[in-house]
Design a protein around this motif. Structure first.
Motif, PDB file in Angstrom:
ATOM      1  N   LEU A  64       0.871  -1.390   0.041  1.00  0.00           N
ATOM      2  CA  LEU A  64      -0.016   0.068   0.023  1.00  0.00           C
ATOM      3  C   LEU A  64       0.852   1.278   0.020  1.00  0.00           C
ATOM      4  N   ILE A  78      -2.759   0.774  -4.376  1.00  0.00           N
ATOM      5  CA  ILE A  78      -1.990  -0.527  -4.010  1.00  0.00           C
ATOM      6  C   ILE A  78      -1.259  -1.050  -5.245  1.00  0.00           C
ATOM      7  N   ALA A 109      -8.690  -6.349  -3.359  1.00  0.00           N
ATOM      8  CA  ALA A 109      -8.027  -5.507  -2.379  1.00  0.00           C
ATOM      9  C   ALA A 109      -8.124  -3.947  -2.457  1.00  0.00           C
ATOM     10  N   LEU A 113      -9.992  -1.561  -0.009  1.00  0.00           N
ATOM     11  CA  LEU A 113      -9.428  -0.410   0.711  1.00  0.00           C
ATOM     12  C   LEU A 113      -9.579   0.863  -0.135  1.00  0.00           C
ATOM     13  N   ASP A 114     -10.477   1.038  -0.854  1.00  0.00           N
ATOM     14  CA  ASP A 114     -10.941   2.249  -1.414  1.00  0.00           C
ATOM     15  C   ASP A 114      -9.511   3.004  -1.951  1.00  0.00           C
ATOM     16  N   PRO A 293      -4.473  -4.830   6.518  1.00  0.00           N
ATOM     17  CA  PRO A 293      -5.851  -4.614   6.094  1.00  0.00           C
ATOM     18  C   PRO A 293      -6.424  -5.408   4.851  1.00  0.00           C
ATOM     19  N   ALA A 294      -5.500  -6.148   4.367  1.00  0.00           N
ATOM     20  CA  ALA A 294      -6.133  -7.184   3.489  1.00  0.00           C
ATOM     21  C   ALA A 294      -5.000  -8.304   3.243  1.00  0.00           C
TER      22      ALA A 294
END
Length: 306
Positions: A64, A78, A109, A113-114, A293-294
């Motif tokens: 990220l 990402i 992902a 995670l936007d 987060p992923a």
């Protein structure tokens, strides 16, 4: 050259040195060590945090990246690293590795995670790339400064089509050198066609006026997508896309799909926010990185503009 530009250029130079050494020794350089060299040689100007050894067992090699301005405005993406493979004049990056599962995981992902899905391209030395020209007027077939700059580049994942990215020209058209990411984005020259009527005033200004810093990165990547969209003749405009999450710089975006299969403006600009997420703030504050987060995230990279 700014401090961050110099740091990214130094990181790219170190990557080229490693790739050249591998080529001279008859070794095939791979994405993971090149990424490690890039991050280590840009530190501390570029900050990064990885997960624990136990967590690394369940995550992949994607990172990220968050570009953060002094105002707090940030752009998240990402990034999945891909090395160049050369077969005479044919170029490839194995975007569809593992029957496309890796690519789908990247997009999944990014949606969760936007942020924008992006590929980091490692192109190797000019010798490795062969006789390919970068297209610059100053191109030198022996020692081209522009070719060297392009050795570490970024490409929006929407444009990473193995059937269309097949040589130097198509690669360079769809990507941008990492170290020029903070360069001023010039006035809009890319296609706006079918989306012109759907532009809000603030989005229109963003697309037409020069941008700097964090906004320049987002604009440059959007411009690459718009340049390719110009060559797609079908008009596939759907209703406006509204991003619900608070803090978006642009909440109302055109719903044009083109041939990409997704509304590309929202996919690229959902990562442009007025303030970074909490986990980025924690890293800047010096806290340790928590749970990923992923599942396919190896760590977080933070680039702060001056």
């Amino acid at each position: 050259m700014t401090g961050i530009d110099a740091a990214l250029a130094g990181g790219r130079t170190a990557c080229l040195e490693h790739m050249a050494a591998c080529e001279a020794a008859g070794l095939q350089w791979t994405e993971e060590p090149v990424t490690e060299i890039l991050l280590s040689r840009t530190s501390p100007r570029v900050r990064f945090a990885t997960f624990t050894r136990k967590q690394e067992a369940k995550v992949g090699a994607d990172w990220l990246w968050w570009w953060v301005a002094p105002s707090g405005e940030s752009f998240g993406m990402i990034v999945q690293a891909k090395r160049l493979y050369v077969d005479k004049a044919k170029w490839s990056f194995k975007f569809n590795h593992n029957s496309g599962e890796q690519r789908r995981a990247l997009f999944d992902a990014a949606a969760a995670l936007d942020v924008a899905p992006v590929y980091s391209l490692y192109l190797g030395t000019q010798h490795y790339r062969g006789a390919a020209t970068c297209g610059a007027e100053s191109h030198n077939s022996e020692d081209c400064a522009n070719c060297a700059t392009l050795a570490v580049s970024l490409m929006p994942a929407l444009l990473a089509d193995s059937h269309l990215v097949v040589d130097a020209e198509s690669t360079y058209q769809r990507s941008v050198a990492l170290e020029t990411a903070f360069d001023n984005a010039e006035e809009q020259s890319a296609w706006l066609g079918a989306i012109s009527a759907d532009l809000t005033d603030d989005l229109s200004a963003f697309l037409h006026m020069p941008q700097v810093g964090v906004r320049a990165i987002a604009r440059t990547l959007v411009d690459r997508v718009l340049d390719v969209r110009q060559g797609q003749f079908s008009k596939s405009v759907k209703e406006m896309v509204q991003l619900d999450q608070t803090g978006r710089v642009f909440s109302d975006l055109p719903g044009d799909y083109g041939h990409f299969g997704a509304p590309y403006m929202s996919l690229m600009l959902r990562g442009l926010v007025r303030s970074p997420p909490d986990y980025v703030v924690s890293i800047i504050a010096g806290d340790t990185l928590g749970e990923p987060p992923a599942d396919n995230i190896a760590g977080v990279v933070i680039v702060r503009s001056s």
